[in-house]
Design a protein around this motif. Structure first.
Motif, short mmCIF file in Angstrom:
data_model
loop_
_atom_site.label_atom_id
_atom_site.label_comp_id
_atom_site.label_asym_id
_atom_site.label_seq_id
_atom_site.Cartn_x
_atom_site.Cartn_y
_atom_site.Cartn_z
N ARG A 1 1.08 -1.47 0.19
CA ARG A 1 0.24 -0.23 -0.23
C ARG A 1 0.74 1.18 0.23
N VAL A 2 0.83 1.93 -1.00
CA VAL A 2 1.26 3.75 -1.10
C VAL A 2 0.34 4.33 -1.63
N VAL A 3 0.80 5.28 -0.50
CA VAL A 3 0.29 6.63 0.26
C VAL A 3 0.26 8.49 -0.98
N VAL A 4 -0.90 7.89 -1.59
CA VAL A 4 -0.19 9.48 -2.30
C VAL A 4 -1.35 11.04 -2.50
N ASP A 5 -0.98 11.66 -2.20
CA ASP A 5 -2.01 12.61 -2.91
C ASP A 5 -2.62 12.60 -4.30
N TRP A 6 -3.46 13.72 -4.77
CA TRP A 6 -3.85 14.01 -6.17
C TRP A 6 -2.45 13.96 -6.89
N ALA A 7 -1.99 15.10 -6.90
CA ALA A 7 -1.06 15.46 -7.53
C ALA A 7 -0.09 14.93 -8.29
N GLU A 8 0.67 13.56 -6.81
CA GLU A 8 1.48 13.11 -7.30
C GLU A 8 1.46 11.16 -7.70
N PHE A 9 -0.23 11.56 -7.23
CA PHE A 9 -0.99 10.23 -8.05
C PHE A 9 -1.39 10.43 -10.05
N GLU A 10 -1.37 11.55 -9.76
CA GLU A 10 -1.44 11.75 -11.61
C GLU A 10 -0.53 12.03 -12.19
#
Length: 275
Positions: free
Chosen positions: A147-156
């Motif tokens: 499991r890797v936690v990302v914010d929206w900017a990092e996800f995109e």
């Protein structure tokens, strides 16, 4: 849970306040996505089918969205003209026996030989808890998650680089046309655009291109049904739930009529001030 019980009814405290509940289908859905450009999950349909078969969707609704979602049976939402109540999503029945059989077909009996799968999750508590739930579900068939936690900017940013293998996403429709739910699988809109899975399939793209130029009617409905069944089998994505819209109003608010598309109805409201 504070406002509605698992059946979608008002909790006693809110009933005492004589609030009125309006419940409607929402133009939104929650889907599980596979990175179709990943050399592991993108090239192994049996693995995708196995993973989905391990997810208990009704339990997920009970835990995270009671009264705010219903289990889906495909991509076309309830309330849309082409919705088929008799359609079944064959790999969303929470069948662990089937999941284990499909893992064997995928080449990973009991998960043996399968490396941990990278699952993107967002940092809010609901996403974290949902990821924990998915992790426990997969553990039952021997599949591990990284499991890797990302914010929206990092996800995109990662989507643009074709990174990650699995994630959960929500999507809303702008108008009641089934084309709007299939557009995010069209190969012409690959990630980081709407097609976050990177799915590119000539057969599906041909069907999508055909319905875009067609007027609503029986012929178009036949193709949409075929598209729905095709995606339910190929599962680059799987719609897990359709959303429900819940609105509370005071009994002295008159003329209220909820709408999932038109938010201008407030101008028609009347407040009754006399006893």
């Amino acid at each position: 849970k504070e406002v509605l019980d698992p059946e979608g009814n008002l909790q006693p405290d809110f009933k005492k306040k004589e609030l009125l509940l309006s419940r409607d289908l929402s133009a939104s859905h929650y889907h599980f996505t596979f990175n179709m450009r990943d050399p592991l999950v993108g090239r192994n349909k049996y693995l995708r089918q196995a993973l989905l078969s391990a997810i208990d969707v009704p339990k997920m609704i009970e835990l995270f969205s009671p009264g705010r979602a219903i289990a889906a049976n495909g991509f076309i939402p309830i309330g849309f003209p082409e919705y088929d109540p008799n359609l079944k999503a064959p790999y969303l029945q929470h069948d662990l026996t089937l999941a284990r059989e499909l893992l064997v077909k995928a080449g990973y009996p009991e998960g043996k030989g399968l490396p941990p799968l990278t699952f993107y999750e967002f940092s809010d508590s609901t996403n974290r808890q949902t990821a924990e739930f998915i992790e426990m579900q997969f553990k039952e068939i021997g599949v591990k998650l990284d499991r890797v936690v990302v914010d929206w900017a990092e996800f995109e940013k990662r989507l643009g680089k074709r990174q990650g293998q699995l994630w959960l996403m929500g999507m809303g429709q702008d108008y009641p046309d089934s084309e709007t739910v299939f557009v995010n699988l069209w190969g012409g809109l690959e990630a980081p655009s709407l097609n976050d899975s990177g799915f590119r399939d000539p057969k599906f793209d041909a069907m999508y291109s055909e319905i875009v130029g067609m007027a609503p009617g029986p012929a178009r409905a036949v193709i949409l049904k075929r598209m729905n069944e095709y995606i339910n089998e190929e599962v680059p994505q799987a719609v897990l739930t359709f959303g429900m819209s819940n609105t509370l109003t005071q009994k002295w608010v008159k003329n209220y009529k909820s709408s999932i598309y038109d938010y201008r109805g407030a101008k028609y409201l009347r407040v009754q001030t006399d006893p």
